[in-house]
Design a protein around this motif. Sequence first.
Motif, PDB file in Angstrom:
ATOM      1  N   TYR A   7       0.615  -0.889  -0.496  1.00  0.00           N
ATOM      2  CA  TYR A   7      -0.140  -0.222   0.143  1.00  0.00           C
ATOM      3  C   TYR A   7       0.580   1.248   0.424  1.00  0.00           C
ATOM      4  CZ  TYR A   7      -3.888  -3.280   0.845  1.00  0.00           C
ATOM      5  OH  TYR A   7      -4.561  -4.972   1.600  1.00  0.00           O
ATOM      6  N   ASN A  56      -4.222   5.040   2.117  1.00  0.00           N
ATOM      7  CA  ASN A  56      -3.329   4.782   0.429  1.00  0.00           C
ATOM      8  C   ASN A  56      -3.315   5.312  -0.400  1.00  0.00           C
ATOM      9  OD1 ASN A  56      -4.857   2.686  -0.512  1.00  0.00           O
ATOM     10  ND2 ASN A  56      -5.157   2.023   0.886  1.00  0.00           N
ATOM     11  N   GLN A  92       4.798   7.172   2.597  1.00  0.00           N
ATOM     12  CA  GLN A  92       4.279   6.571   3.266  1.00  0.00           C
ATOM     13  C   GLN A  92       4.135   4.589   2.124  1.00  0.00           C
ATOM     14  OE1 GLN A  92       0.928   5.442   6.135  1.00  0.00           O
ATOM     15  NE2 GLN A  92       2.970   4.494   7.611  1.00  0.00           N
ATOM     16  N   ARG A  94       3.503   0.491   2.668  1.00  0.00           N
ATOM     17  CA  ARG A  94       3.088  -0.520   4.255  1.00  0.00           C
ATOM     18  C   ARG A  94       3.115  -1.692   3.170  1.00  0.00           C
ATOM     19  NH1 ARG A  94      -1.945   0.082   6.570  1.00  0.00           N
ATOM     20  NH2 ARG A  94      -2.574   1.429   4.296  1.00  0.00           N
ATOM     21  N   PHE A  96       2.325  -5.342   3.778  1.00  0.00           N
ATOM     22  CA  PHE A  96       2.043  -7.205   3.804  1.00  0.00           C
ATOM     23  C   PHE A  96       2.035  -8.271   3.124  1.00  0.00           C
ATOM     24  CE2 PHE A  96      -0.336  -3.110   5.382  1.00  0.00           C
ATOM     25  CZ  PHE A  96      -0.467  -3.307   6.639  1.00  0.00           C
TER      26      PHE A  96
END
Length: 102
Positions: A7, A56, A92, A94, A96
């Motif tokens: 994201y 996001n 940012q 992220r 996963f």
Amino acid sequence: MLSHTVYFTLLDDSPKAIQQLVDGCHQYLKNHPGIAYFAVGTLANEFTRPVNDRMNDVALHIFFTDKEAHDVYQVNEQHNQFIATFSPNWKQVRVFDAWVNN
């Protein structure tokens, strides 16, 4: 399979910058060996329930056939070029990773 979901939140979150990142994902990341499924898209603005994470601008979804395919992808020149090209606009990121069954 390994689900690799990323994201991205952008510094410049204009429609043009968002589309450039989506296009860049297709250009640099889509055609790597060991990818079983690839998709990239933008935040679905119409979903605003309290449980929806809205931090996001772009979501990347790649399913690799195995860990080895993921590991090769991570050091691939195309992946590195994608990072070099687009990371200056990342506020940012992220990531996963999850083992999944289909």
